[in-house]
Design a protein around this motif. Structure first.
Motif, short mmCIF file in Angstrom:
data_model
loop_
_atom_site.label_atom_id
_atom_site.label_comp_id
_atom_site.label_asym_id
_atom_site.label_seq_id
_atom_site.Cartn_x
_atom_site.Cartn_y
_atom_site.Cartn_z
N ALA A 185 1.03 -1.13 0.08
CA ALA A 185 -0.10 -0.16 0.18
C ALA A 185 0.86 1.25 -0.09
CB ALA A 185 -1.18 -0.17 1.08
N ASP A 186 0.25 2.51 -0.34
CA ASP A 186 1.05 3.49 -0.61
C ASP A 186 1.28 4.12 1.06
OD1 ASP A 186 -1.66 4.22 -0.18
OD2 ASP A 186 -1.33 6.21 -1.12
N ARG A 187 1.99 4.93 1.43
CA ARG A 187 2.32 5.44 2.63
C ARG A 187 0.95 5.92 3.67
NH1 ARG A 187 7.17 7.45 5.32
NH2 ARG A 187 8.21 7.09 3.20
N GLN A 188 0.04 6.54 3.03
CA GLN A 188 -1.22 6.90 3.29
C GLN A 188 -2.22 5.82 3.34
OE1 GLN A 188 0.15 8.49 0.76
NE2 GLN A 188 1.17 10.02 1.86
N GLY A 189 -2.06 4.76 2.83
CA GLY A 189 -2.89 3.61 2.82
C GLY A 189 -4.41 3.92 2.04
N GLU A 190 -4.01 4.63 0.98
CA GLU A 190 -5.09 4.94 -0.04
C GLU A 190 -5.39 4.03 -1.00
OE1 GLU A 190 -4.92 8.92 -0.84
OE2 GLU A 190 -5.11 9.64 1.15
N PHE A 191 -4.13 3.50 -1.54
CA PHE A 191 -4.15 2.59 -2.71
C PHE A 191 -3.43 1.44 -2.30
CE2 PHE A 191 -5.18 6.49 -4.66
CZ PHE A 191 -5.93 6.34 -5.48
N PHE A 192 -4.00 0.16 -2.84
CA PHE A 192 -3.24 -1.18 -2.98
C PHE A 192 -2.62 -1.54 -4.21
CE2 PHE A 192 -6.70 -2.35 0.26
CZ PHE A 192 -5.78 -2.63 1.57
N THR A 193 -1.48 -1.86 -4.30
CA THR A 193 -0.65 -2.34 -5.50
C THR A 193 -0.42 -3.91 -5.34
OG1 THR A 193 -0.17 -0.17 -5.83
CG2 THR A 193 0.87 -2.18 -7.25
N TRP A 194 -0.76 -4.78 -6.49
CA TRP A 194 -0.23 -6.13 -6.17
C TRP A 194 0.43 -6.60 -7.33
CZ3 TRP A 194 -5.09 -4.38 -6.15
CH2 TRP A 194 -5.97 -4.92 -7.03
N GLY A 195 1.42 -7.68 -7.50
CA GLY A 195 2.00 -8.10 -8.32
C GLY A 195 3.06 -9.14 -8.06
N ALA A 196 3.59 -9.93 -8.78
CA ALA A 196 4.32 -10.92 -8.65
C ALA A 196 5.72 -10.70 -7.79
CB ALA A 196 4.65 -11.78 -10.10
N VAL A 197 6.09 -9.51 -8.27
CA VAL A 197 7.35 -9.02 -7.63
C VAL A 197 7.14 -7.90 -7.08
CG1 VAL A 197 9.80 -8.39 -7.96
CG2 VAL A 197 8.86 -10.35 -9.15
N TYR A 198 7.46 -7.88 -5.58
CA TYR A 198 7.34 -6.62 -4.88
C TYR A 198 7.96 -5.25 -5.32
CZ TYR A 198 7.61 -3.80 -0.45
OH TYR A 198 7.46 -2.66 0.45
N ALA B 38 2.43 -4.19 -12.29
CA ALA B 38 1.50 -4.72 -11.19
C ALA B 38 -0.09 -3.85 -11.35
CB ALA B 38 1.88 -3.99 -9.83
N GLU B 39 -0.85 -4.60 -10.72
CA GLU B 39 -2.54 -3.91 -10.70
C GLU B 39 -2.58 -3.25 -9.57
OE1 GLU B 39 -5.59 -6.66 -11.67
OE2 GLU B 39 -4.07 -8.13 -11.58
N SER B 40 -3.48 -2.28 -9.26
CA SER B 40 -3.79 -1.45 -8.25
C SER B 40 -5.24 -0.99 -8.20
CB SER B 40 -3.07 -0.01 -8.21
OG SER B 40 -3.28 0.49 -9.43
N ALA B 41 -5.58 -0.82 -6.80
CA ALA B 41 -7.21 -0.47 -6.77
C ALA B 41 -7.14 0.48 -5.43
CB ALA B 41 -7.96 -1.51 -6.50
N ARG B 42 -8.35 1.20 -5.30
CA ARG B 42 -8.18 1.92 -4.10
C ARG B 42 -8.33 0.90 -3.05
NH1 ARG B 42 -8.79 7.03 -4.30
NH2 ARG B 42 -9.74 7.34 -2.31
N ALA B 43 -7.84 1.19 -1.91
CA ALA B 43 -8.04 0.65 -0.63
C ALA B 43 -9.39 0.57 0.12
CB ALA B 43 -7.17 1.11 0.38
N ASP B 44 -10.19 1.56 -0.39
CA ASP B 44 -11.73 1.31 0.24
C ASP B 44 -12.46 0.60 -0.28
OD1 ASP B 44 -12.15 2.82 -1.95
OD2 ASP B 44 -13.07 4.77 -1.27
N ASP B 45 -12.03 -0.41 -1.47
CA ASP B 45 -12.96 -1.19 -1.88
C ASP B 45 -12.05 -2.60 -1.59
OD1 ASP B 45 -14.69 -2.49 -3.38
OD2 ASP B 45 -14.01 -1.99 -5.31
#
Length: 109
Positions: free
Chosen positions: A61-74, A79-86
């Protein structure tokens, strides 16, 4: 007490104090994939909090915790991303990426 970086205690302390939004968001997301029978763990090594879904799927997640990002390698591209409130939608997309262990959410009686 001063916890040195590069140690488990120092890494957790650094993540919790420098990235509290990210840690909170990851803790919130951590329980949602359980409905898909996926049980991720939060890792703090190198002071960067991230959710380990599998050896080939990591969420951060970003520092503020507003977006998640995910992928095979950190922290790498593609990578894909989406809002953390979903959180439910993110958990479903993670479960689909997880692959063969994906199951539809279980219902509680």
């Amino acid at each position: 007490m001063n916890l040195p970086f590069g140690t488990p205690g120092g890494d957790r302390f650094g993540a919790a104090t420098w990235r509290p939004g990210a840690v909170t968001a990851l803790k919130h997301l951590r329980t949602e994939p359980h409905t898909h029978r996926i049980y991720p763990e939060i890792a703090y090594d190198k002071g960067e909090p991230r959710l380990i879904v599998s050896p080939r799927l990591t969420v951060w997640a970003d520092r503020q915790g507003e977006f998640f990002t995910w992928g095979a390698v950190y922290l790498e591209e593609s990578a894909e991303s989406a809002r953390a409130d979903d959180v439910p939608q993110v958990a479903r997309r993670l479960a689909e990426r997880f692959g063969e262990h994906y199951t539809e959410p279980t219902t509680t009686p």
